[in-house]
Design an enzyme around this catalytic site. Structure first.
Site, PDB file in Angstrom:
ATOM      1  N   HIS A  68       0.851  -1.196   0.000  1.00 20.30           N
ATOM      2  CA  HIS A  68       0.000   0.000   0.000  1.00 20.30           C
ATOM      3  C   HIS A  68       0.885   1.243   0.000  1.00 20.30           C
ATOM      4  O   HIS A  68       2.017   1.218   0.504  1.00 20.30           O
ATOM      5  CB  HIS A  68      -0.887   0.017   1.240  1.00 20.30           C
ATOM      6  N   GLU A  70       0.737   3.916   1.794  1.00 14.89           N
ATOM      7  CA  GLU A  70       1.101   4.375   3.135  1.00 14.89           C
ATOM      8  C   GLU A  70       2.250   3.564   3.726  1.00 14.89           C
ATOM      9  O   GLU A  70       3.157   4.130   4.352  1.00 14.89           O
ATOM     10  CB  GLU A  70      -0.106   4.282   4.079  1.00 14.89           C
ATOM     11  N   CYS A  98      -6.858   2.120   5.088  1.00 20.19           N
ATOM     12  CA  CYS A  98      -7.531   0.886   5.508  1.00 20.19           C
ATOM     13  C   CYS A  98      -7.104   0.544   6.937  1.00 20.19           C
ATOM     14  O   CYS A  98      -6.315   1.263   7.555  1.00 20.19           O
ATOM     15  CB  CYS A  98      -7.162  -0.255   4.559  1.00 20.19           C
ATOM     16  N   CYS A 101      -3.164   0.015   7.184  1.00 23.15           N
ATOM     17  CA  CYS A 101      -2.415   1.265   7.128  1.00 23.15           C
ATOM     18  C   CYS A 101      -2.694   2.142   8.342  1.00 23.15           C
ATOM     19  O   CYS A 101      -1.784   2.789   8.860  1.00 23.15           O
ATOM     20  CB  CYS A 101      -2.718   1.995   5.826  1.00 23.15           C
TER      21      CYS A 101
END
Length: 168
Positions: A68, A70, A98, A101
């Site tokens: 991801h 992040e 999410c 993260c």
């Protein structure tokens, strides 16, 4: 009135104009994902008004759920600062984080998260849950929402429209 949960936040001298400037940098990262056929999510982490971490979604190309935007940006920022603690940092991310993260944000002690678009299907900064401002955790992050929201949303809508057209 600020939520009690965010009392630990070290307020950095970032203005609304700074927020727009850095969110546009996160949008550039999202465009990198888009060019690679990935869901266009981008992230930058700022310390002392300088970008110290960048990332974009690479889940499909990296073949891992961990890629991801992040997570990548946090990893890079930790290397720059030489510490796992990112106190005094602000994260700019084009889509609401999410649960994974959001957990990484709390664990890395990021003080503030600026979000472009909210994510009603998987967001954990207020849409489904709000892990970032949960007073049960030993750290909370201040949240600023809807910075360049229309641009973030448009990029995501473009990706999914083009995906539907390709897949018939």
């Amino acid at each position: 009135m600020k939520p009690e949960a965010a009392k630990n936040v070290l307020h950095t001298p970032l203005t609304p104009e700074d927020d727009i400037f850095f969110m546009k940098k996160a949008l550039k990262q999202a465009e990198c994902a888009l060019r690679r056929g990935e869901v266009p999510i981008g992230c930058v982490i700022v310390y002392d008004k300088k970008i110290i971490g960048r990332g974009f979604n690479r889940r499909n190309s990296a073949k891992t759920a961990l890629a991801h935007a992040e997570i990548t940006a946090i990893s890079k920022a930790c290397k720059v600062l030489g510490d796992w603690r990112l106190e005094g940092c602000t994260m700019y991310v084009t889509l609401e984080p999410c649960q994974m993260c959001s957990g990484a944000i709390i664990q890395s002690r990021i003080d503030r998260v600026v979000i472009g678009a909210m994510n009603p299907k998987a967001g954990c900064a207020g849409s489904i849950l709000n892990l970032l401002e949960n007073p049960s955790f030993n750290h909370q992050a201040e949240i600023t929402r809807d910075v360049c929201g229309p641009e973030s949303t448009a990029l995501l809508q473009r990706f999914f429209r083009e995906l539907r057209e390709r897949n018939g």
